[in-house]
Motif scaffolding. Sequence first.
Motif, mmCIF file in Angstrom:
data_model
loop_
_atom_site.group_PDB
_atom_site.id
_atom_site.type_symbol
_atom_site.label_atom_id
_atom_site.label_comp_id
_atom_site.label_asym_id
_atom_site.label_seq_id
_atom_site.Cartn_x
_atom_site.Cartn_y
_atom_site.Cartn_z
ATOM 1 N N TYR A 228 1.847 20.135 -27.110
ATOM 2 C CA TYR A 228 1.866 19.103 -26.084
ATOM 3 C C TYR A 228 1.250 19.642 -24.796
ATOM 4 C CZ TYR A 228 5.038 16.595 -29.134
ATOM 5 O OH TYR A 228 5.598 15.939 -30.202
ATOM 6 N N ILE A 229 0.373 18.860 -24.198
ATOM 7 C CA ILE A 229 -0.268 19.243 -22.947
ATOM 8 C C ILE A 229 0.659 18.877 -21.793
ATOM 9 C CG2 ILE A 229 -2.221 18.808 -21.410
ATOM 10 C CD1 ILE A 229 -3.855 18.141 -23.957
ATOM 11 N N GLU B 151 -3.433 5.607 -25.816
ATOM 12 C CA GLU B 151 -2.794 4.716 -26.777
ATOM 13 C C GLU B 151 -1.321 4.599 -26.435
ATOM 14 O OE1 GLU B 151 -3.799 5.132 -30.974
ATOM 15 O OE2 GLU B 151 -5.234 6.703 -30.394
ATOM 16 N N SER B 152 -0.708 3.532 -26.895
ATOM 17 C CA SER B 152 0.735 3.365 -26.696
ATOM 18 C C SER B 152 1.305 2.635 -27.898
ATOM 19 C CB SER B 152 1.021 2.595 -25.410
ATOM 20 O OG SER B 152 0.464 1.310 -25.468
ATOM 21 N N ARG B 153 2.580 2.889 -28.131
ATOM 22 C CA ARG B 153 3.278 2.159 -29.189
ATOM 23 C C ARG B 153 4.714 1.953 -28.753
ATOM 24 N NH1 ARG B 153 5.936 6.379 -32.217
ATOM 25 N NH2 ARG B 153 4.715 8.265 -32.106
ATOM 26 N N MET C 44 -2.288 10.554 -25.650
ATOM 27 C CA MET C 44 -3.723 10.734 -25.734
ATOM 28 C C MET C 44 -3.972 12.019 -26.513
ATOM 29 S SD MET C 44 -6.539 11.046 -22.669
ATOM 30 C CE MET C 44 -6.327 9.356 -22.142
ATOM 31 N N ASP C 45 -4.784 11.939 -27.558
ATOM 32 C CA ASP C 45 -5.070 13.091 -28.412
ATOM 33 C C ASP C 45 -6.295 13.849 -27.923
ATOM 34 O OD1 ASP C 45 -3.016 12.813 -30.410
ATOM 35 O OD2 ASP C 45 -4.092 11.036 -31.118
ATOM 36 N N ASN D 70 3.494 9.939 -18.611
ATOM 37 C CA ASN D 70 2.718 9.645 -17.406
ATOM 38 C C ASN D 70 1.371 10.358 -17.403
ATOM 39 O OD1 ASN D 70 4.760 8.005 -16.422
ATOM 40 N ND2 ASN D 70 5.718 9.653 -15.250
ATOM 41 N N LEU D 71 1.334 11.585 -17.935
ATOM 42 C CA LEU D 71 0.073 12.321 -17.982
ATOM 43 C C LEU D 71 -0.957 11.565 -18.824
ATOM 44 C CD1 LEU D 71 -1.670 14.786 -17.324
ATOM 45 C CD2 LEU D 71 -0.652 15.925 -19.311
ATOM 46 N N ALA D 72 -0.552 11.076 -19.971
ATOM 47 C CA ALA D 72 -1.468 10.328 -20.842
ATOM 48 C C ALA D 72 -1.973 9.074 -20.150
ATOM 49 C CB ALA D 72 -0.775 9.970 -22.155
ATOM 50 N N GLN D 73 -1.113 8.413 -19.395
ATOM 51 C CA GLN D 73 -1.505 7.200 -18.689
ATOM 52 C C GLN D 73 -2.486 7.516 -17.557
ATOM 53 O OE1 GLN D 73 2.716 5.815 -18.118
ATOM 54 N NE2 GLN D 73 1.701 3.853 -18.413
ATOM 55 N N ALA D 74 -2.321 8.665 -16.898
ATOM 56 C CA ALA D 74 -3.123 9.004 -15.726
ATOM 57 C C ALA D 74 -4.478 9.609 -16.067
ATOM 58 C CB ALA D 74 -2.343 9.969 -14.836
ATOM 59 N N LEU D 75 -4.615 10.219 -17.244
ATOM 60 C CA LEU D 75 -5.849 10.929 -17.574
ATOM 61 C C LEU D 75 -7.027 9.976 -17.754
ATOM 62 C CD1 LEU D 75 -4.675 13.682 -20.064
ATOM 63 C CD2 LEU D 75 -5.713 14.028 -17.821
ATOM 64 N N GLN D 76 -8.130 10.344 -17.146
ATOM 65 C CA GLN D 76 -9.409 9.659 -17.324
ATOM 66 C C GLN D 76 -10.243 10.521 -18.269
ATOM 67 O OE1 GLN D 76 -9.990 6.618 -15.949
ATOM 68 N NE2 GLN D 76 -7.865 6.758 -15.290
#
Length: 98
Positions: free
Chosen positions: A93-94, A14-16, A31-32, A49-55
């Motif tokens: 936070y991860i 998600e993004s805001r 990403m939760d 960047n981690l949230a964007q990269a995670l599948q």
Amino acid sequence: MEKLVSIIAQGEHESRQYNDRNGQPTVFHFMDFVLSDGIDTFHAQATGNLAQALQPLDKDILHKVQCHISHRTYDRTHPTTGEKSVGHENLIYIDRIV
């Protein structure tokens, strides 16, 4: 903090949009996750960047996660009495998950 965990739930990327301290529009990516180490179950969030990269990760295997915990205090008001007090919140936070 480093733990071996199972993934109970993984949310969607998600993004805001928000304005940073300089008033510039910026996008916050997150990403939760709900994770468990077999004793504790907790919510953690991947950001940036981690949230964007995670599948989507495999929920059937254990994952090693590195996290940090952030604490904040905030003012709160009781909805009925109007009494003011201080609230506390811990956020996990991860930093890395494999």
